[in-house]
Design a protein around this motif. Sequence first.
Motif, PDB file in Angstrom:
ATOM      1  N   GLU A  23      -7.307 -59.273  29.751  1.00 38.61           N
ATOM      2  CA  GLU A  23      -5.936 -59.342  30.255  1.00 38.61           C
ATOM      3  C   GLU A  23      -5.310 -57.961  30.179  1.00 38.61           C
ATOM      4  N   THR A  24      -4.305 -57.716  31.024  1.00 41.53           N
ATOM      5  CA  THR A  24      -3.588 -56.451  30.949  1.00 41.53           C
ATOM      6  C   THR A  24      -2.100 -56.717  30.782  1.00 41.53           C
ATOM      7  N   TYR A  25      -1.442 -55.811  30.084  1.00 45.40           N
ATOM      8  CA  TYR A  25      -0.010 -55.887  29.827  1.00 45.40           C
ATOM      9  C   TYR A  25       0.607 -54.525  30.113  1.00 45.40           C
ATOM     10  N   GLU A  26       1.885 -54.536  30.476  1.00 46.37           N
ATOM     11  CA  GLU A  26       2.611 -53.290  30.695  1.00 46.37           C
ATOM     12  C   GLU A  26       3.555 -53.076  29.522  1.00 46.37           C
ATOM     13  N   ALA A  27       3.574 -51.854  29.012  1.00 50.72           N
ATOM     14  CA  ALA A  27       4.451 -51.528  27.889  1.00 50.72           C
ATOM     15  C   ALA A  27       5.107 -50.187  28.133  1.00 50.72           C
ATOM     16  N   GLY A  28       6.331 -50.049  27.660  1.00 49.72           N
ATOM     17  CA  GLY A  28       6.979 -48.752  27.655  1.00 49.72           C
ATOM     18  C   GLY A  28       6.462 -47.965  26.466  1.00 49.72           C
ATOM     19  N   ILE A  29       6.756 -46.672  26.425  1.00 49.43           N
ATOM     20  CA  ILE A  29       6.305 -45.839  25.320  1.00 49.43           C
ATOM     21  C   ILE A  29       7.452 -44.951  24.869  1.00 49.43           C
ATOM     22  N   GLU A  30       7.577 -44.796  23.562  1.00 47.56           N
ATOM     23  CA  GLU A  30       8.642 -43.992  22.976  1.00 47.56           C
ATOM     24  C   GLU A  30       8.158 -42.544  22.893  1.00 47.56           C
ATOM     25  N   LEU A  85       6.682 -50.189  23.570  1.00 49.35           N
ATOM     26  CA  LEU A  85       7.837 -51.077  23.689  1.00 49.35           C
ATOM     27  C   LEU A  85       7.461 -52.320  24.496  1.00 49.35           C
ATOM     28  N   MET A  86       7.431 -53.446  23.810  1.00 54.80           N
ATOM     29  CA  MET A  86       7.154 -54.737  24.439  1.00 54.80           C
ATOM     30  C   MET A  86       8.078 -55.765  23.807  1.00 54.80           C
ATOM     31  N   HIS A  87       8.189 -56.911  24.456  1.00 57.72           N
ATOM     32  CA  HIS A  87       8.981 -58.001  23.888  1.00 57.72           C
ATOM     33  C   HIS A  87       8.304 -58.542  22.634  1.00 57.72           C
ATOM     34  N   LYS A  88       9.106 -58.980  21.697  1.00 56.96           N
ATOM     35  CA  LYS A  88       8.613 -59.471  20.410  1.00 56.96           C
ATOM     36  C   LYS A  88       7.633 -60.629  20.586  1.00 56.96           C
ATOM     37  N   ARG A  89       7.948 -61.542  21.500  1.00 55.79           N
ATOM     38  CA  ARG A  89       7.063 -62.701  21.678  1.00 55.79           C
ATOM     39  C   ARG A  89       5.705 -62.281  22.248  1.00 55.79           C
ATOM     40  N   GLU A  90       5.689 -61.246  23.111  1.00 54.59           N
ATOM     41  CA  GLU A  90       4.412 -60.747  23.641  1.00 54.59           C
ATOM     42  C   GLU A  90       3.585 -60.117  22.523  1.00 54.59           C
ATOM     43  N   ILE A  91       4.240 -59.334  21.666  1.00 54.66           N
ATOM     44  CA  ILE A  91       3.530 -58.694  20.552  1.00 54.66           C
ATOM     45  C   ILE A  91       2.972 -59.747  19.610  1.00 54.66           C
ATOM     46  N   SER A 109      -4.318 -47.170  31.091  1.00 51.88           N
ATOM     47  CA  SER A 109      -3.781 -46.110  31.947  1.00 51.88           C
ATOM     48  C   SER A 109      -2.350 -45.786  31.554  1.00 51.88           C
ATOM     49  N   LEU A 110      -1.916 -44.621  32.014  1.00 48.48           N
ATOM     50  CA  LEU A 110      -0.569 -44.130  31.774  1.00 48.48           C
ATOM     51  C   LEU A 110      -0.006 -43.772  33.136  1.00 48.48           C
ATOM     52  N   TYR A 111       1.192 -44.228  33.445  1.00 47.03           N
ATOM     53  CA  TYR A 111       1.739 -43.985  34.776  1.00 47.03           C
ATOM     54  C   TYR A 111       3.259 -43.946  34.740  1.00 47.03           C
ATOM     55  N   ASP A 114       9.126 -45.777  38.439  1.00 45.36           N
ATOM     56  CA  ASP A 114      10.537 -45.443  38.660  1.00 45.36           C
ATOM     57  C   ASP A 114      11.038 -44.460  37.614  1.00 45.36           C
ATOM     58  N   SER A 115      10.343 -43.358  37.447  1.00 41.40           N
ATOM     59  CA  SER A 115      10.673 -42.237  36.552  1.00 41.40           C
ATOM     60  C   SER A 115      10.579 -42.570  35.069  1.00 41.40           C
ATOM     61  N   ARG A 116      10.025 -43.710  34.714  1.00 37.11           N
ATOM     62  CA  ARG A 116       9.794 -44.047  33.307  1.00 37.11           C
ATOM     63  C   ARG A 116       8.290 -44.093  33.053  1.00 37.11           C
ATOM     64  N   VAL A 117       7.885 -43.624  31.886  1.00 42.78           N
ATOM     65  CA  VAL A 117       6.465 -43.613  31.543  1.00 42.78           C
ATOM     66  C   VAL A 117       6.088 -44.995  31.012  1.00 42.78           C
ATOM     67  N   LYS A 118       5.043 -45.564  31.575  1.00 45.15           N
ATOM     68  CA  LYS A 118       4.549 -46.882  31.155  1.00 45.15           C
ATOM     69  C   LYS A 118       3.075 -46.768  30.775  1.00 45.15           C
ATOM     70  N   VAL A 119       2.643 -47.673  29.903  1.00 46.11           N
ATOM     71  CA  VAL A 119       1.251 -47.739  29.471  1.00 46.11           C
ATOM     72  C   VAL A 119       0.711 -49.112  29.840  1.00 46.11           C
ATOM     73  N   GLN A 120      -0.462 -49.138  30.448  1.00 46.72           N
ATOM     74  CA  GLN A 120      -1.130 -50.405  30.719  1.00 46.72           C
ATOM     75  C   GLN A 120      -2.089 -50.665  29.554  1.00 46.72           C
ATOM     76  N   VAL A 121      -1.818 -51.716  28.809  1.00 46.48           N
ATOM     77  CA  VAL A 121      -2.613 -52.061  27.633  1.00 46.48           C
ATOM     78  C   VAL A 121      -3.513 -53.230  27.995  1.00 46.48           C
TER      79      VAL A 121
END
Length: 154
Positions: A23-30, A85-91, A109-111, A114-121
């Motif tokens: 499975e893949t998930y999208e997460a923000g990164i600090e 950065l992911m929702h608590k229930r997803e984590i 991957s890292l991408y 819309d000008s925000r950095v996201k990580v595909q986990v």
Amino acid sequence: MRSKGTKKIAENRKAHHDYFVLETYEAGIELVGTEVKSIRQGTVNLKDSWCAIDHGELFVRGMHISPYEKGNIFNRDPLRVRKLLMHKREINKLFGTVKQDGLSLIPLSLYFKDSRVKVQVGLCKGKKLYDKRQDAANRDAKREIDRNIKSRNQ
């Protein structure tokens, strides 16, 4: 005005070689400012990175972001642990799955989105040596079939 769409920055090709991605998930990164500037230059390496869940928070470890060349005292350690950065229930769902089934969380991957950095986990299961051999054999067979089709069409 912000740019729209997605732009791939880095990809972890080794992950697809070493793991089955279930499975893949999208997460923000600090990140800090100089890290974002360095990422825009494409100086990121995901090769040996992995994710861990500590105290209900998701962290990426082993991701190398080279220091920004024009940076100064604000440059951080290239291999520092970064919070995802992911929702608590997803984590919590991922934590249960990883602990119960013995799976791994790997950044794929890292991408920019819309000008925000996201990580595909990816929720991944390790491949054995014979799985890797089978993948190589399938890839070679497909390449040979494509070659034959192309030669017959000419």
